[in-house]
Design an enzyme around this catalytic site. Structure first.
Site, PDB file in Angstrom:
ATOM      1  N   LYS A  29       0.830  -1.200   0.000  1.00  0.00           N
ATOM      2  CA  LYS A  29       0.000   0.000   0.000  1.00  0.00           C
ATOM      3  C   LYS A  29       0.869   1.257   0.000  1.00  0.00           C
ATOM      4  O   LYS A  29       0.628   2.189  -0.762  1.00  0.00           O
ATOM      5  CB  LYS A  29      -0.921  -0.016   1.220  1.00  0.00           C
ATOM      6  CG  LYS A  29      -1.918   1.122   1.211  1.00  0.00           C
ATOM      7  CD  LYS A  29      -2.918   1.012   2.339  1.00  0.00           C
ATOM      8  CE  LYS A  29      -3.729  -0.234   2.186  1.00  0.00           C
ATOM      9  NZ  LYS A  29      -4.858  -0.403   3.012  1.00  0.00           N
ATOM     10  N   ARG A  99      -3.438   3.046   8.414  1.00  0.00           N
ATOM     11  CA  ARG A  99      -3.777   1.783   7.747  1.00  0.00           C
ATOM     12  C   ARG A  99      -2.545   0.891   7.595  1.00  0.00           C
ATOM     13  O   ARG A  99      -1.429   1.373   7.404  1.00  0.00           O
ATOM     14  CB  ARG A  99      -4.390   2.066   6.366  1.00  0.00           C
ATOM     15  CG  ARG A  99      -5.559   3.032   6.492  1.00  0.00           C
ATOM     16  CD  ARG A  99      -6.509   2.957   5.357  1.00  0.00           C
ATOM     17  NE  ARG A  99      -5.974   3.435   4.111  1.00  0.00           N
ATOM     18  CZ  ARG A  99      -6.556   3.190   2.933  1.00  0.00           C
ATOM     19  NH1 ARG A  99      -7.635   2.449   2.871  1.00  0.00           N
ATOM     20  NH2 ARG A  99      -6.034   3.665   1.838  1.00  0.00           N
ATOM     21  N   GLY A 108      -7.879  -7.385   4.179  1.00  0.00           N
ATOM     22  CA  GLY A 108      -8.741  -7.358   5.360  1.00  0.00           C
ATOM     23  C   GLY A 108      -8.169  -8.041   6.590  1.00  0.00           C
ATOM     24  O   GLY A 108      -8.830  -8.136   7.613  1.00  0.00           O
ATOM     25  N   MET A 110      -5.511  -7.190   8.403  1.00  0.00           N
ATOM     26  CA  MET A 110      -4.935  -6.332   9.438  1.00  0.00           C
ATOM     27  C   MET A 110      -5.800  -5.078   9.593  1.00  0.00           C
ATOM     28  O   MET A 110      -6.821  -4.948   8.940  1.00  0.00           O
ATOM     29  CB  MET A 110      -3.499  -6.010   9.081  1.00  0.00           C
ATOM     30  CG  MET A 110      -2.625  -7.229   9.203  1.00  0.00           C
ATOM     31  SD  MET A 110      -0.940  -6.893   8.764  1.00  0.00           S
ATOM     32  CE  MET A 110      -1.083  -6.406   7.096  1.00  0.00           C
ATOM     33  N   ARG A 353      -3.129  -1.756  -5.970  1.00  0.00           N
ATOM     34  CA  ARG A 353      -2.276  -2.931  -5.783  1.00  0.00           C
ATOM     35  C   ARG A 353      -2.666  -3.965  -6.837  1.00  0.00           C
ATOM     36  O   ARG A 353      -3.766  -3.887  -7.406  1.00  0.00           O
ATOM     37  CB  ARG A 353      -2.428  -3.522  -4.384  1.00  0.00           C
ATOM     38  CG  ARG A 353      -3.816  -4.034  -4.108  1.00  0.00           C
ATOM     39  CD  ARG A 353      -3.952  -4.583  -2.704  1.00  0.00           C
ATOM     40  NE  ARG A 353      -5.350  -4.893  -2.442  1.00  0.00           N
ATOM     41  CZ  ARG A 353      -5.864  -5.108  -1.249  1.00  0.00           C
ATOM     42  NH1 ARG A 353      -5.118  -5.022  -0.184  1.00  0.00           N
ATOM     43  NH2 ARG A 353      -7.130  -5.407  -1.091  1.00  0.00           N
ATOM     44  N   HIS A 514     -15.588  -9.004   1.703  1.00  0.00           N
ATOM     45  CA  HIS A 514     -14.479  -9.784   2.262  1.00  0.00           C
ATOM     46  C   HIS A 514     -14.568 -11.241   1.813  1.00  0.00           C
ATOM     47  O   HIS A 514     -13.597 -11.844   1.341  1.00  0.00           O
ATOM     48  CB  HIS A 514     -14.530  -9.689   3.794  1.00  0.00           C
ATOM     49  CG  HIS A 514     -13.513 -10.534   4.471  1.00  0.00           C
ATOM     50  ND1 HIS A 514     -13.795 -11.797   4.928  1.00  0.00           N
ATOM     51  CD2 HIS A 514     -12.208 -10.309   4.712  1.00  0.00           C
ATOM     52  CE1 HIS A 514     -12.696 -12.299   5.452  1.00  0.00           C
ATOM     53  NE2 HIS A 514     -11.729 -11.424   5.334  1.00  0.00           N
ATOM     54  N   SER A 825      16.992 -41.924 -14.895  1.00  0.00           N
ATOM     55  CA  SER A 825      15.828 -41.199 -14.401  1.00  0.00           C
ATOM     56  C   SER A 825      15.990 -41.090 -12.887  1.00  0.00           C
ATOM     57  O   SER A 825      16.137 -42.110 -12.201  1.00  0.00           O
ATOM     58  CB  SER A 825      14.539 -41.943 -14.753  1.00  0.00           C
ATOM     59  OG  SER A 825      13.450 -41.252 -14.198  1.00  0.00           O
ATOM     60  N   CYS A 895      11.587 -38.660 -12.143  1.00  0.00           N
ATOM     61  CA  CYS A 895      10.222 -39.191 -12.083  1.00  0.00           C
ATOM     62  C   CYS A 895       9.697 -39.271 -10.661  1.00  0.00           C
ATOM     63  O   CYS A 895       8.622 -39.795 -10.426  1.00  0.00           O
ATOM     64  CB  CYS A 895      10.140 -40.541 -12.777  1.00  0.00           C
ATOM     65  SG  CYS A 895      11.171 -41.794 -12.008  1.00  0.00           S
ATOM     66  N   TYR A 915      14.157 -34.014 -19.283  1.00  0.00           N
ATOM     67  CA  TYR A 915      12.706 -33.993 -19.066  1.00  0.00           C
ATOM     68  C   TYR A 915      12.375 -34.164 -17.589  1.00  0.00           C
ATOM     69  O   TYR A 915      13.212 -34.604 -16.792  1.00  0.00           O
ATOM     70  CB  TYR A 915      12.013 -35.096 -19.891  1.00  0.00           C
ATOM     71  CG  TYR A 915      12.305 -36.506 -19.436  1.00  0.00           C
ATOM     72  CD1 TYR A 915      11.543 -37.105 -18.426  1.00  0.00           C
ATOM     73  CD2 TYR A 915      13.345 -37.240 -19.994  1.00  0.00           C
ATOM     74  CE1 TYR A 915      11.813 -38.391 -17.998  1.00  0.00           C
ATOM     75  CE2 TYR A 915      13.621 -38.530 -19.567  1.00  0.00           C
ATOM     76  CZ  TYR A 915      12.852 -39.102 -18.562  1.00  0.00           C
ATOM     77  OH  TYR A 915      13.135 -40.369 -18.134  1.00  0.00           O
TER      78      TYR A 915
HETATM   79  C1  PEP Z   1      11.147 -42.616  -6.745  1.00  0.00           C
HETATM   80  O1  PEP Z   1      11.670 -43.275  -5.861  1.00  0.00           O
HETATM   81  O2  PEP Z   1      11.323 -41.406  -6.882  1.00  0.00           O
HETATM   82  C2  PEP Z   1      10.238 -43.244  -7.710  1.00  0.00           C
HETATM   83  C3  PEP Z   1       9.710 -42.573  -8.683  1.00  0.00           C
HETATM   84  O3  PEP Z   1       9.899 -44.522  -7.478  1.00  0.00           O
HETATM   85  P1  PEP Z   1       8.785 -44.978  -6.423  1.00  0.00           P
HETATM   86  O4  PEP Z   1       8.094 -43.783  -5.939  1.00  0.00           O
HETATM   87  O5  PEP Z   1       7.902 -45.918  -7.135  1.00  0.00           O
HETATM   88  O6  PEP Z   1       9.648 -45.645  -5.393  1.00  0.00           O
END
Ligand code: PEP
Ligand code: MG
Length: 975
Positions: A29, A99, A108, A110, A353, A514, A825, A895, A915
């Site tokens: 503000k 304020r 709202g 404070m 804001r 609010h 991975s 993953c 990825y």
């Molecule tokens: C992991 O360990 O990150 C994984 C993807 O395998 P899981 O969760 O199946 O053990």
């Protein structure tokens, strides 16, 4: 020296000391006021006490920094000079507001105190000078109430009750108004207000033991401390926790000359957004009240008017307000939330804001601002001609205000999560009832269970059990109930309960009340202004149009259809389709990002959903999940596990083979042309066998085995530390026939699909590797089985065999492992578990304490949700560097659950992964985060990036510890 520190920043009469400061110093503000002043907008003069003062206050036993009092006095002296009035002086009274305003908006949460400087003498002279005693008394009763409740902790209800009493026994009688009809605040005349003020002063004295302070500076000091105190009030702390706001120093305090929206019918006050915060449409959107002050609009005490009314009644003021809209959107390149006051026909801006918005509006506004002009050239000309907007600004407003990159950078992961608002499944209702049309289905349901209508402040739909207080809502939610919070109006005290609820329903209020503002921020369906509700909080029920609904009863809110909003009972909900702007923006993300985004999916259905969400492949297919699909599969799996000879195991595996093959066929077909990473069996086998006597008996019977034998095998398979036991690739070292069956299923499915014209790119992944030799054995076996099948079937297929990096040793030995692994991975669920020696199954018991910033604050985030880039991240970085030292083109992904968490994705970009892979619903979050990572690192823009540049980026990428925000999904771990 502390005395040299600048504690206050002045603004007014073209001076804006803080215009180049930051929100961290001045609060949102304070900075907005300074910048609006610098731009030349009509802002009442004042000064801002910096957030450091609040920080000091809490670190020093609630004492002000010693130079602050003098700085405040100096600020007031400047304000008196600029305004030509004097604080506390009945001759030329200067009144101020005090304020709050932190660096991040906490609407709202404070405190605000208005009309400071009024006392028994000043009120009379102010009334005389304004020619309006009623106005002065109204301002005085508000001051006593706000100061009493905020600074002195008197229950607000006591004041409200006293005001209602006067309305009931004096105003109603004078106006001869029928009992039960509403009396507006503006109906109360000066004599009655005098009675209100007297009663308020009595309440004040009774509860504080002191008369209401007549000394203006005493009021001012009390008000400033009250604002500091409000920083740690429960509602503010709850809000920060709910919004995951951390690391702020406290609130700034803004002291500003009062302007009055309650001096008469040529006065008013309003709140508006420069675009529709629900839909994002490029329209001026807001509510206002004539002859009202401060919080009246937001509190919903009177039903507000639309901005169009202002256009009709005061066209010149409206034009000025429109000019403010143009100037501020051009200045900030963002949708603004504005507060204004009109005093005797003159416009004053009190706040600007960045406006909170619905998730759909977030996309709509970002895309619109990056691709379309704010105003037409004709409108620009008109604003220039009327001298309302400087020419360069008006011209800028006729072009897109921001770049594609800025639009992408602005979207938050949570906007995506909340985008998929649920709605009532009217199609299902139509089918069930055999109704001729959707409309007819709606009509029928409305006739049977429609309760009331209101204003659909936040769209979507919600279904849950009624709770009539915030506490009750929290308690019910703790028991696992879905809750709809039903209140007359909400106040910041209700924030905890609002957060715990799936929907909010209020009897009063407008679209900027609010309830509406807070619920919108959270993407929760919210119906306000539902005036037919008669809430009996003590009786734990409400009645509406002749029906009584008790606390705990089910109701459904529908925010998506005008005029039909509240239903008794539950209606089935479905998720809506995201708006077109979502797809446009996601396309911009895809143009910008370097990281590919894959999904973790084990079924063709999940895979299809993920492709719809933008997945470019499967990064993890957990094959063991397939064995749970039917009882038949489970039985075959269990037979395989309890087998104590290779022959018996092969017999069971033969039963599993066709199931697996069919599943892979289904997945390959859905993923046609996209890579599919299939992980060989991973979890401890013991997890799959029956454990209770009854279950063992049942299994023994169905499998045709002796119960004793089953008991004995289950006992033998039990492990003290299963997660560190016989699992992962260790299973296939000891039972190569499992690997054989799984590889056969993959390769045969791939051959079948290829024959049918489906493009298949299988990547066979070996889990939990700890050693290069271990992996080499398994990769040799995999290739031997695959190549033999291909040779036998005279088929050709390109496939990869790689491994998961899930143990510290694998990361350390990554150069050796990459000699045979064709891809890596990172399984960061296990890698986190094994690096930190924290059980992913049990850490939930104590990790919250580790992550609680008010307790130990050991970790900023749960490491199973947000990658621990400082610790585990080192192993990831090392694994990548070492792996690519032997195999420079090694394909690398992630993953673990972190693959769908924004700040972890950013880290994956920085360390040069190819990825990320995550659950289907998090795919868009990963796409966004991957694009934001490119934008944040300045690697290239949406339109200009080339593949070559992407590669250069990867080469350059360096890991930095990430502090990004986290999403609320828990790490998944159920084998
Ligand atoms: C992991 O360990 O990150 C994984 C993807 O395998 P899981 O969760 O199946 O053990
Ligand atoms: Mg794992």
């Amino acid at each position: 020296m502390a005395s040299e520190k600048k504690w206050v920043y002045f603004f007014g009469k073209n001076i804006a000391e803080g215009k180049n400061q930051t929100k961290t110093v001045l609060g949102g503000k304070g900075l907005g006021l300074a910048q609006m002043t610098a731009i030349g907008l009509p802002v009442p003069a004042g000064f801002t006490i910096i957030t450091d003062a609040c920080d000091y206050y809490y670190k020093n036993g609630k004492r002000w920094p010693s130079p602050l009092e003098a700085a405040v006095k100096k600020g007031m002296a400047r304000l008196e000079k600029v305004s030509r009035k004097r604080f506390g002086d009945p001759q030329r009274p200067l009144l101020v507001s005090v304020r709050s305003g932190a660096a991040l908006s906490m609407p709202g949460m404070m405190e605000t105190i208005l009309n400071l400087g009024l006392n028994d003498k000043v009120v009379e002279s102010l009334g005389r000078q304004a020619g309006n005693r009623r106005f002065a008394l109204d301002a005085y009763r508000r001051l006593i109430m706000m100061y009493g409740s905020t600074a002195m902790g008197i229950e607000r209800q006591l004041f409200d009750h006293a005001f209602d009493e006067v309305k009931e026994h004096q105003t109603r009688v004078r106006l001869q108004q029928a009992p039960g009809t509403a009396i507006a605040d503006t109906d109360v005349n000066d004599a009655e207000l005098e009675a209100v003020v007297d009663e308020f002063k009595r309440i004040y004295e009774k509860h504080t033991g002191q008369p209401f302070p007549q000394d203006a500076y005493q009021q001012l000091k009390g008000a400033i401390s009250a604002v500091f105190n409000s920083w740690m009030a429960k509602k503010a702390v709850d809000y920060r926790n709910a919004e995951k706001i951390t690391g702020l120093k406290g609130t700034a305090v803004n002291i500003q000359e009062m302007v009055f929206g309650n001096m008469g019918d040529d006065c008013g006050t309003g709140v508006c957004f420069t675009r529709d915060p629900n839909t994002g449409e490029n329209v001026y959107y807001g509510d206002m009240l004539f002859n009202a002050q401060g919080e009246d609009v937001v509190a919903g005490v009177r039903t507000p008017l639309k901005l169009e009314e202002l256009h009709r009644i005061m066209p010149d003021v409206y034009d000025q307000l429109e000019a403010v809209r143009v100037i501020l959107e051009v200045e900030y390149g963002e949708m603004q939330d504005l507060e204004f006051t009109i005093e005797q026909g003159e416009l004053f801006m009190l706040q600007c804001r960045t406006g909170k918005r619905s998730p759909a509006a977030a996309f709509e506004i970002a895309v619109d601002q990056a691709s379309k002009p704010l105003i037409t050239p004709a409108r620009a000309k008109e604003l220039i001609r009327k001298k309302l907007v400087p020419r360069p600004i008006a011209l800028k407003a006729t072009k897109p205000l921001i770049s594609h990159e800025a639009a992408v950078a602005r979207i938050k992961p949570v906007d995506i999560e909340r985008l998929f608002y649920p709605e009532i499944d009217w199609t299902a209702v139509q089918d069930e009832r055999h109704a001729p049309s959707l409309e007819a289905a709606r009509e029928a349901v409305w006739r049977e269970s429609g309760l009331a209508t209101g204003i659909n402040a936040v769209p979507g739909a919600a279904c849950g059990k009624v709770a009539l207080s915030a506490e009750k809502a929290e308690a019910m939610a703790r028991h696992g109930d879905k809750v709809i919070l039903v209140r007359k109006e909400t106040s910041p005290e209700d924030v905890g309960g609002m957060h715990a609820s799936v929907g909010i329903l209020t009897a009063t209020g407008g679209k900027t009340s609010h309830a509406a503002v807070v619920a919108r921020g959270w993407g929760k369906c919210c119906i306000v202004g539902c005036e037919a509700l008669k809430i009996d909080e003590a009786g734990r029920q409400f009645s509406v149009n002749g029906k009584t609904i008790r606390e705990g009863d089910l109701i459904t809110l529908d925010g998506s259809v005008d005029k039909r909003h509240v239903y008794q009972g539950s209606l089935r909900l479905i998720n809506r389709k995201p708006p077109a702007a979502y797809h446009t923006l996601m396309k911009w993300c895809d143009d910008a990002r370097r990281l590919k985004v894959r999904t973790n999916a084990d079924t063709p259905e999940d895979a299809a959903k993920a492709v719809e969400m933008g997945a470019e492949g499967i990064g993890l297919c957990r094959t063991e999940h397939m064995f749970f699909a039917t009882e038949q599969r489970q039985l075959a799996m269990q037979e395989m596990i309890v087998a104590d000879t290779e022959e018996a195991r092969r017999h069971a595996l033969d039963k599993l083979l066709p199931f697996q093959r069919d599943d892979f066929v289904g997945i390959f077909k859905v993923m046609n042309g996209k890579p599919v990473t299939i992980r060989l069996i991973d979890p401890p086998l013991h997890e799959f066998v029956p454990h209770t006597e009854d279950k063992m008996k049942e299994f023994a019977q169905r499998a045709g085995l002796e119960l004793d034998y089953v008991r004995q095998r289950v006992h033998q398979l039990a492990e003290a530390n299963p997660m560190l036991g016989h699992r992962g690739c260790r299973l296939c070292i000891t039972y190569p026939e499992i690997l054989e069956m799984q590889v056969r299923a993959i390769i045969e499915a791939a051959i079948e699909c290829r024959k049918a014209g489906v493009k298949v790119f299988p990547e066979i992944m070996i889990p939990l590797t700890i050693d290069a030799r271990e992996l080499a054995i398994l990769i040799d076996r995999t290739k031997a089985v695959a190549d033999a099948i291909l040779a036998e079937k005279r088929a050709s297929l390109t496939y990869l065999v790689g491994t998961m990096i899930e143990t510290p040793r694998a990361a350390l030995m990554a150069d050796r492992i990459a000699e045979t692994a064709e891809f890596f991975s990172f399984g960061t669920n296990d890698l986190t578990q094994t690096t930190m020696a924290l059980s992913r199954d049990d850490a939930g018991r104590f990790l919250p304490e580790y992550c609680d910033r008010d307790k130990t604050a050991i970790f900023a985030h749960d490491p199973f949700q947000t990658l621990d880039t400082e610790g585990v991240g080192q192993l990831v970085r090392m694994g990548i560097e070492r792996g690519r030292s032997t195999r420079p083109k090694l394909k690398i992904g992630i993953c673990g659950e972190h693959g769908g968490e924004a700040s972890s994705v950013q880290f994956c970009h920085q360390v040069g992964m190819d990825y990320v892979s995550c659950s289907p619903y998090r795919v868009p979050i990963a796409r966004l985060a991957a694009a934001q990572a490119v934008i944040a690192s300045g690697d290239g823009g949406t339109k200009t990036r080339s593949k070559g540049k992407a590669r250069a980026t990867r080469a350059k990428a360096k890991a930095k510890p990430s502090t990004g925000r986290k999403t609320a999904r828990p790490a998944k771990r159920k084998k």
